[in-house]
Design an enzyme around this catalytic site. Structure first.
Site, mmCIF file in Angstrom:
data_model
loop_
_atom_site.group_PDB
_atom_site.id
_atom_site.type_symbol
_atom_site.label_atom_id
_atom_site.label_comp_id
_atom_site.label_asym_id
_atom_site.label_seq_id
_atom_site.Cartn_x
_atom_site.Cartn_y
_atom_site.Cartn_z
ATOM 1 N N HIS A 132 32.187 71.107 48.484
ATOM 2 C CA HIS A 132 32.315 70.164 49.595
ATOM 3 C C HIS A 132 33.809 69.995 49.847
ATOM 4 O O HIS A 132 34.503 69.343 49.061
ATOM 5 C CB HIS A 132 31.672 68.814 49.254
ATOM 6 C CG HIS A 132 30.227 68.920 48.883
ATOM 7 N ND1 HIS A 132 29.207 68.745 49.787
ATOM 8 C CD2 HIS A 132 29.636 69.209 47.693
ATOM 9 C CE1 HIS A 132 28.041 68.912 49.177
ATOM 10 N NE2 HIS A 132 28.278 69.200 47.910
ATOM 11 N N LEU A 133 34.314 70.581 50.922
ATOM 12 C CA LEU A 133 35.741 70.518 51.213
ATOM 13 C C LEU A 133 36.086 69.391 52.179
ATOM 14 O O LEU A 133 37.252 69.200 52.519
ATOM 15 C CB LEU A 133 36.244 71.861 51.741
ATOM 16 C CG LEU A 133 36.115 73.030 50.757
ATOM 17 C CD1 LEU A 133 36.831 74.265 51.301
ATOM 18 C CD2 LEU A 133 36.641 72.677 49.370
ATOM 19 N N ARG A 134 35.069 68.672 52.657
ATOM 20 C CA ARG A 134 35.210 67.397 53.376
ATOM 21 C C ARG A 134 35.806 67.480 54.785
ATOM 22 O O ARG A 134 35.608 66.563 55.575
ATOM 23 C CB ARG A 134 36.045 66.416 52.543
ATOM 24 C CG ARG A 134 35.549 66.154 51.138
ATOM 25 C CD ARG A 134 34.115 65.665 51.105
ATOM 26 N NE ARG A 134 33.698 65.194 49.780
ATOM 27 C CZ ARG A 134 32.443 64.997 49.428
ATOM 28 N NH1 ARG A 134 31.466 65.228 50.293
ATOM 29 N NH2 ARG A 134 32.133 64.562 48.228
ATOM 30 N N HIS A 139 29.024 76.702 46.156
ATOM 31 C CA HIS A 139 28.598 75.336 46.495
ATOM 32 C C HIS A 139 29.764 74.371 46.309
ATOM 33 O O HIS A 139 30.026 73.875 45.215
ATOM 34 C CB HIS A 139 27.437 74.926 45.587
ATOM 35 C CG HIS A 139 26.736 73.679 46.018
ATOM 36 N ND1 HIS A 139 25.387 73.480 45.823
ATOM 37 C CD2 HIS A 139 27.174 72.548 46.630
ATOM 38 C CE1 HIS A 139 25.030 72.300 46.294
ATOM 39 N NE2 HIS A 139 26.109 71.717 46.789
ATOM 40 N N ASN A 141 24.477 63.898 41.713
ATOM 41 C CA ASN A 141 23.127 64.140 42.208
ATOM 42 C C ASN A 141 22.873 65.639 42.321
ATOM 43 O O ASN A 141 23.577 66.314 43.068
ATOM 44 C CB ASN A 141 22.955 63.483 43.583
ATOM 45 C CG ASN A 141 21.531 63.535 44.081
ATOM 46 O OD1 ASN A 141 20.592 63.484 43.302
ATOM 47 N ND2 ASN A 141 21.349 63.637 45.391
ATOM 48 N N ASP A 152 29.490 72.595 42.671
ATOM 49 C CA ASP A 152 29.094 71.430 43.465
ATOM 50 C C ASP A 152 30.290 70.472 43.576
ATOM 51 O O ASP A 152 30.156 69.253 43.463
ATOM 52 C CB ASP A 152 27.876 70.717 42.870
ATOM 53 C CG ASP A 152 27.258 69.699 43.830
ATOM 54 O OD1 ASP A 152 27.655 69.689 45.018
ATOM 55 O OD2 ASP A 152 26.395 68.914 43.406
ATOM 56 N N HIS A 158 18.726 71.937 48.495
ATOM 57 C CA HIS A 158 18.959 70.873 47.521
ATOM 58 C C HIS A 158 17.578 70.301 47.213
ATOM 59 O O HIS A 158 16.969 69.647 48.064
ATOM 60 C CB HIS A 158 19.886 69.822 48.143
ATOM 61 C CG HIS A 158 19.986 68.530 47.397
ATOM 62 N ND1 HIS A 158 21.175 68.085 46.863
ATOM 63 C CD2 HIS A 158 19.077 67.568 47.113
ATOM 64 C CE1 HIS A 158 20.983 66.903 46.289
ATOM 65 N NE2 HIS A 158 19.712 66.574 46.436
ATOM 66 N N ASP A 211 21.984 70.627 52.793
ATOM 67 C CA ASP A 211 22.799 70.001 51.752
ATOM 68 C C ASP A 211 22.019 68.889 51.044
ATOM 69 O O ASP A 211 20.882 69.096 50.644
ATOM 70 C CB ASP A 211 24.117 69.510 52.335
ATOM 71 C CG ASP A 211 25.116 69.098 51.263
ATOM 72 O OD1 ASP A 211 25.090 69.716 50.191
ATOM 73 O OD2 ASP A 211 25.920 68.176 51.486
#
Length: 423
Positions: free
Chosen positions: A61-63, A59, A280, A307, A181, A154
Site C-alpha cells: 500500500h503506497l498510499r 502486495h 488484518n 502487505d 482479500h 483489497d
C-alpha cells in the site's frame, strides 16, 4: 561471448564462490570465480557476500494519491529498493481509488519521476469494482492497457458472489490475475484481533479464523467451477492452508501468499495492547504459524508478500480499538524472512521461490534467475550484519511495526537494477 561491462567478483551463490558477468543491463553469465581480467569492465569486490536475485512484493500500500502523509510512491520505492525489492505491486485503496486509467497513469508517472534513470518497477493493482464499493465492475480492460498487473478489491472483499464471478470472468479476459482479500464481511471484519484466549483476556472483540477460511472456500469453489486462476492474499491460518492444499490436489488454479508477521509472531504479541500488532487478518496462534511453515515447505503457500501498510504516528498512537490495521514492512521483510532460513525453518530455495520466482511467474513480472538474458536485478547481501530497526534506519514514512527497536540480522549492501547500482 559479449564483453562484460560489470563483473561482481567472488560473491557466493548457492554455496559456491562465483563471478557474475553483466552486459547491456542483462545477465551475461555466472561462472566459477577467477582472477580473469575484463578490459573496460567495472569490477565490484563481493568477497563473503551473498549474491541474491532482487525480490518482488505482490502486495503493498503506497498510499499515493490521497494519503501522502502516510507514504508516497517515492518514499515507498526507496524503502523497497533498500529492502531488496525490484518489483512492487501496489493496491488500489487510494484517494481517488485506482479504478480508472487516469489514476493508473499518474501512479506510473510518479514512479518514473522518483527514479528517472531507472529504479524499482511499480506495477499498480487495479480496483475490481468502482470505488472499491463492491457494486459495479471497474473498467479492467482499460486499466490493464494502462499498466495494471492484477485486480483486487483489497480490504473490502466483494460480498456479492455473482458479482465476484463476473469479475473473475471479466478479469480473465484481460489476462491479469484476480487477488482476493479473504474475509467474511459479516464476521467481525477488520478488528485486527484473533478470536481466542488472548482476545478474551484482553477484553477485545476478535475475529475467528473461520472468517478467513469461509471466504477462501468460496473463492476456491468459484475458481474450480470457472476453471480460472485466483490469487489469495495474506493467508494467516491453518484452516485456509488446509483448504488451499485440498484445492491444489483437485487441480484448482490457485496461488497464495503469506506475510513475515504471520510466521514470526502470534496473537500473544498483542499483550500490552500495542497498536503496532493490529493487522488484518490478525495475528493467529502458534498452531497456525506451524501450518503456514509446513505450507511453505510443501508448496501450498506459493509466495511471500509484505502487505506493507504504513500509517502516520498519530493514527497508531491511540487506543487499540481506534487504531487502523497495518504493519509497515518493506524495510524489514528481507531480514525477517532470512531469519527463517538461518533458523532452518525454510530453505534457501524456499526463500528464492517465495520472494522471486513464484511472484514473477504468477504475475508475469521481470524475473532474474541468473540465466543468460535475464534482467540484471540483484543485490549483495551480508547475512551476518546486525542492525536495529528504528526510525533512523527505515526509509518508509510509516514506522508502525511490532519489530521496531529489535536488532535484525542480514542487510542489503548494494543493489543493482538492470545492471546499474541503485543502492
Amino acid at each position: 561471448m559479449t564483453h562484460p561491462e560489470l563483473v561482481i567478483r567472488k560473491a557466493v551463490w548457492k554455496g559456491e564462490e562465483v563471478d557474475l558477468l553483466v552486459a547491456d543491463g542483462k545477465i551475461l553469465d555466472v561462472i566459477p570465480s577467477s582472477d580473469t581480467m575484463y578490459e573496460g569492465a567495472e569490477v565490484v569486490a563481493a568477497k563473503g557476500l551473498l549474491l541474491m536475485p532482487s525480490m518482488t512484493d505482490v502486495h503493498t500500500h503506497l498510499r499515493e494519491p490521497g494519503f501522502e502523509y502516510k507514504e508516497d510512491i517515492a518514499s515507498g520505492l526507496k524503502a523497497a529498493v533498500h529492502g531488496g525489492f525490484s518489483n512492487i505491486m501496489c493496491m488500489a485503496n487510494t484517494d481517488p481509488v485506482n479504478d480508472n486509467a487516469v489514476v493508473t497513469d499518474e501512479m506510473l508517472r510518479k514512479a518514473k519521476a522518483a527514479y528517472p534513470e531507472g529504479g524499482p518497477r511499480l506495477f499498480p493493482i487495479g480496483a475490481l469494482t468502482k470505488g472499491l464499493e463492491g457494486k459495479e465492475l471497474a473498467p479492467m480492460h482499460e486499466m490493464a492497457e494502462a499498466g495494471c498487473a492484477a485486480f483486487s478489491n483489497d480490504g473490502l472483499p466483494v460480498k456479492n458472489s455473482e458479482l465476484f464471478r463476473r469479475a473473475m470472468e471479466y478479469g480473465s479476459d484481460t489476462g491479469k490475475p484476480i487477488i482476493d482479500h479473504c474475509e467474511d464481511p459479516y464476521l467481525a471484519p477488520a478488528v485486527g484481533v484473533n478470536e481466542g484466549e488472548v482476545s478474551s483476556v484482553l477484553g477485545l472483540a476478535g475475529q475467528p479464523d473461520v472468517a478467513e477460511a469461509a471466504q477462501v472456500a468460496r473463492d476456491l469453489l468459484m475458481a474450480e467451477y470457472l476453471d480460472m486462476h485466483i490469487h489469495l492474499a495474506h493467508i494467516s491460518c491453518r484452516k485456509s492452508v488446509d483448504l488451499i492444499a485440498w484445492a491444489k490436489k483437485r487441480g484448482v488454479k490457485v496461488t497464495a501468499e503469506t506475510c513475515p508477521h504471520y510466521l514470526l509472531l502470534t496473537e500473544d504479541a498483542l499483550n500490552g495492547y500495542s497498536s503496532d500488532t493490529k493487522v488484518n487478518p490478525p495475528l493467529r496462534t502458534a498452531d497456525d504459524v506451524d501450518a503456514l511453515l509446513a505450507g511453505i515447505k510443501d508448496g501450498t503457500i506459493d509466495m511471500f508478500a509484505t502487505d506493507h501498510a504504513p500509517h502516520a504516528a498519530h493514527e497508531k498512537e491511540v487506543e487499540f480499538m481506534h487504531a487502523p490495521c497495518g504493519i509497515s514492512g518493506l524495510d524489514s521483510a528481507l531480514s525477517l524472512t532470512w531469519s527463517l532460513v538461518a533458523s532452518g525453518k525454510i530453505t534457501f530455495d524456499d526463500f528464492i521461490r517465495m520472494w522471486t520466482t513464484a511472484p514473477c511467474e504468477t504475475f508475469d513480472l521481470p524475473l532474474n534467475s541468473f540465466k543468460k538474458g535475464d534482467p540484471a536485478d540483484f543485490f549483495l547481501f551480508d547475512p551476518s550484519e546486525e542492525w536495529v530497526l528504528d526510525a533512523t534506519t527505515m526509509h518508509s514514512k510509516g514506522k508502525n511495526t511490532p519489530f521496531r527497536g529489535q536488532t535484525l540480522k542480514g542487510r542489503v549492501i548494494s543493489h543493482f537494477l538492470s545492471g546499474k547500482k541503485i543502492v
